[in-house]
Design a protein around this motif. Sequence first.
Motif, mmCIF file in Angstrom:
data_model
loop_
_atom_site.group_PDB
_atom_site.id
_atom_site.type_symbol
_atom_site.label_atom_id
_atom_site.label_comp_id
_atom_site.label_asym_id
_atom_site.label_seq_id
_atom_site.Cartn_x
_atom_site.Cartn_y
_atom_site.Cartn_z
ATOM 1 N N THR A 95 -3.047 -11.016 -4.270
ATOM 2 C CA THR A 95 -3.444 -10.589 -3.002
ATOM 3 C C THR A 95 -4.279 -9.174 -3.118
ATOM 4 O O THR A 95 -3.587 -8.437 -3.493
ATOM 5 C CB THR A 95 -2.700 -10.751 -1.920
ATOM 6 N N LEU A 96 -5.293 -8.934 -2.556
ATOM 7 C CA LEU A 96 -5.916 -7.537 -2.679
ATOM 8 C C LEU A 96 -6.168 -7.342 -1.078
ATOM 9 O O LEU A 96 -6.914 -7.905 -0.163
ATOM 10 C CB LEU A 96 -7.148 -7.686 -3.526
ATOM 11 N N LEU A 97 -5.631 -6.039 -0.668
ATOM 12 C CA LEU A 97 -5.800 -5.551 0.586
ATOM 13 C C LEU A 97 -6.517 -4.061 0.564
ATOM 14 O O LEU A 97 -6.173 -3.119 -0.193
ATOM 15 C CB LEU A 97 -4.456 -5.058 1.333
ATOM 16 N N VAL A 98 -7.634 -4.439 1.326
ATOM 17 C CA VAL A 98 -8.544 -3.139 1.277
ATOM 18 C C VAL A 98 -8.682 -2.411 2.542
ATOM 19 O O VAL A 98 -8.791 -2.993 3.633
ATOM 20 C CB VAL A 98 -9.800 -3.392 0.657
ATOM 21 N N LEU A 120 0.693 -8.200 -4.503
ATOM 22 C CA LEU A 120 -0.050 -7.368 -3.580
ATOM 23 C C LEU A 120 -0.445 -6.059 -4.323
ATOM 24 O O LEU A 120 0.149 -5.249 -4.697
ATOM 25 C CB LEU A 120 0.608 -7.044 -2.298
ATOM 26 N N GLN A 121 -1.822 -5.821 -4.288
ATOM 27 C CA GLN A 121 -2.729 -4.621 -4.558
ATOM 28 C C GLN A 121 -3.262 -4.007 -3.589
ATOM 29 O O GLN A 121 -3.951 -4.732 -2.652
ATOM 30 C CB GLN A 121 -3.566 -4.849 -5.759
ATOM 31 N N VAL A 122 -2.807 -2.812 -3.012
ATOM 32 C CA VAL A 122 -3.688 -2.338 -2.173
ATOM 33 C C VAL A 122 -4.512 -1.188 -2.418
ATOM 34 O O VAL A 122 -4.266 -0.420 -3.394
ATOM 35 C CB VAL A 122 -2.572 -1.319 -1.287
ATOM 36 N N LEU A 123 -5.796 -1.294 -1.989
ATOM 37 C CA LEU A 123 -6.666 -0.177 -2.108
ATOM 38 C C LEU A 123 -7.223 0.372 -1.024
ATOM 39 O O LEU A 123 -7.804 -0.281 -0.257
ATOM 40 C CB LEU A 123 -8.243 -0.969 -3.000
ATOM 41 N N HIS A 179 -9.173 3.766 0.847
ATOM 42 C CA HIS A 179 -10.594 4.289 0.881
ATOM 43 C C HIS A 179 -11.658 3.374 0.159
ATOM 44 O O HIS A 179 -12.552 3.614 -0.621
ATOM 45 C CB HIS A 179 -10.638 5.601 -0.358
ATOM 46 N N THR A 180 -11.306 2.287 0.478
ATOM 47 C CA THR A 180 -12.069 1.016 -0.087
ATOM 48 C C THR A 180 -12.607 0.085 1.265
ATOM 49 O O THR A 180 -11.977 -0.049 2.041
ATOM 50 C CB THR A 180 -11.537 0.158 -1.009
ATOM 51 N N GLU A 181 -13.981 0.079 1.118
ATOM 52 C CA GLU A 181 -14.617 -0.512 2.532
ATOM 53 C C GLU A 181 -15.254 -1.990 1.973
ATOM 54 O O GLU A 181 -15.835 -2.009 0.853
ATOM 55 C CB GLU A 181 -15.384 0.351 2.958
ATOM 56 N N VAL A 182 -15.218 -2.877 2.845
ATOM 57 C CA VAL A 182 -16.066 -4.083 2.618
ATOM 58 C C VAL A 182 -17.393 -3.829 3.218
ATOM 59 O O VAL A 182 -17.328 -3.476 4.166
ATOM 60 C CB VAL A 182 -15.385 -5.215 3.299
ATOM 61 N N VAL A 183 -18.436 -3.790 2.377
ATOM 62 C CA VAL A 183 -19.498 -3.344 3.079
ATOM 63 C C VAL A 183 -20.842 -4.587 2.792
ATOM 64 O O VAL A 183 -21.936 -4.413 3.354
ATOM 65 C CB VAL A 183 -20.419 -2.284 2.087
ATOM 66 N N GLY A 184 -20.390 -5.927 2.576
ATOM 67 C CA GLY A 184 -21.194 -7.002 2.520
ATOM 68 C C GLY A 184 -20.645 -8.005 1.877
ATOM 69 O O GLY A 184 -19.540 -8.095 1.457
#
Length: 444
Positions: A51-54, A140-143, A145-150
Amino acid sequence: MNIREEIGCVNAGVLIFSVNDVAMNPDVLIIGGGSAGVAAALAAARQGAKTLLVERHGYLGGAGTASLVHSFCGLYDLPPTADAPPCVANPGIPQELERELLTQGIGHGPLRMGKVDVLMHQPQRLALFYDQWCRKEPNLQVLLHTEVVGCALDEKRVAEMTLQCRGTTWKVRPRTLVDASGDAVVAAFANHPWDQTPEHELQRPAYIVGLGDVDSAVLSGDGPLKIAGCLVRAIQEQKLPAEAAGAHFRASAALNEAFLTVDLPGDSFDATDARSLTEIEMLGREVTFAIMEHLKANLEGFSQARITTLPVRAGIRESRRWIGEVILTEDDILESRSDAHAVANATWPMELRETARGPRLLYPKEPKACGIPLGALRARDLKNVFMAGRCISSTHRAQASTRVMGTALATGQAAGIAAASHEQDTARLAQQVCAILRQLEPAK
Ligand SMILES: Cc1cc2nc3c(=O)[nH]c(=O)nc-3n(C[C@H](O)[C@H](O)[C@H](O)COP(=O)(O)OP(=O)(O)OC[C@H]3O[C@@H](n4cnc5c(N)ncnc54)[C@H](O)[C@@H]3O)c2cc1C
């Protein structure tokens, strides 16, 4: 994806993640690290999904940290009688959070306020708690300062999501995703139908600041009346702007600390428009600083008071809402409807904040939970997209209940479990989610 494709995805030409890193290759992508996103991420990871949480800001917690919202509503059942003890409304993550916040001294309460119970918390310490909670999950990896942009679509699925951090973009191809952005950003990117309330009916935004060196005595007894009187006189004498009438003070758990909340005009506010958001941030600062200067000069107990914490962003109660397989309605909440597809309990009354006259609470006919069906957490036309929190598929009025953080934790947990599964059929998936929920730490 192979290595060549991975390198091609990084604009700067620098491969910053190894091939097997979850940041490059998640099973489940969670967008937004507020109450809903954290719960979704923990739940999906605990089901064994990579799982990746951004999160676009520098810490987790969403409105509960970044906007300085300082109490969990919807965490408890509606008490059936005035003397009934508080009982957590959902098993698993909400139950675990309540226990941990109380044990670690981050939460205080629960406090009974009229007909409901709330858990007060310290926003700054909640941010640290979320870090530690997430870091314990190996899947689980948290990132930050990471934004979904498209995103890119492939028939009825989201095939690819574009992530961005400070000028570097890369693409991931998760099997499923949970939109916990509060703003249904994936619906906007995918051009999927969403709903948005007209500005004049919108739940109003608000600005919350942290205060230090307030004499705690002025916030109890007849103190709030004296504050209100002082502010009203100043508005009448045009020493303060009209927005100061919406000011509300609440003592924090720490001595001489408090929060000041000011509801702001919603009439011409659009929570998805940059101009509008800019105006509301600037207005929030202008009004809160003016209020504090005035009280400092005019009211005993405030002479040393000062604003110690500004929010990262103004509080947004409502923006886009997804259109899901099911749309939760006002009647569902008022009639406490629930069926076999219910995967999360909503227990907060509909808290309407559409006018300058303050909140209006509409309670269900019986003090019972409404069961949110899985279909309200699943996009109508995109089979691998779930949603949680403030932007689930609900009407404007139903959202006035489901937006609160206790319920956001519960919808997040359910969406995370669903997203980790390979089951496609919503009815069978709801059964699976319910079976897993029954095995979790029971609500007490
Ligand atoms: C003034 C105010 C007072 C409130 N009072 C209470 C209260 O007392 N108790 C209560 O329980 N609730 C309260 N609420 C409601 C509650 O705080 C929110 O509705 C709740 O926090 C919603 O949780 P969420 O996880 O859905 O969204 P959020 O908490 O808004 O979190 C969404 C997260 O997604 C991130 N994000 C958004 N877009 C992207 C993107 N493209 N890429 C990466 N990250 C992204 C955001 O930065 C944010 O951190 C209040 C709300 C306001 C505004």
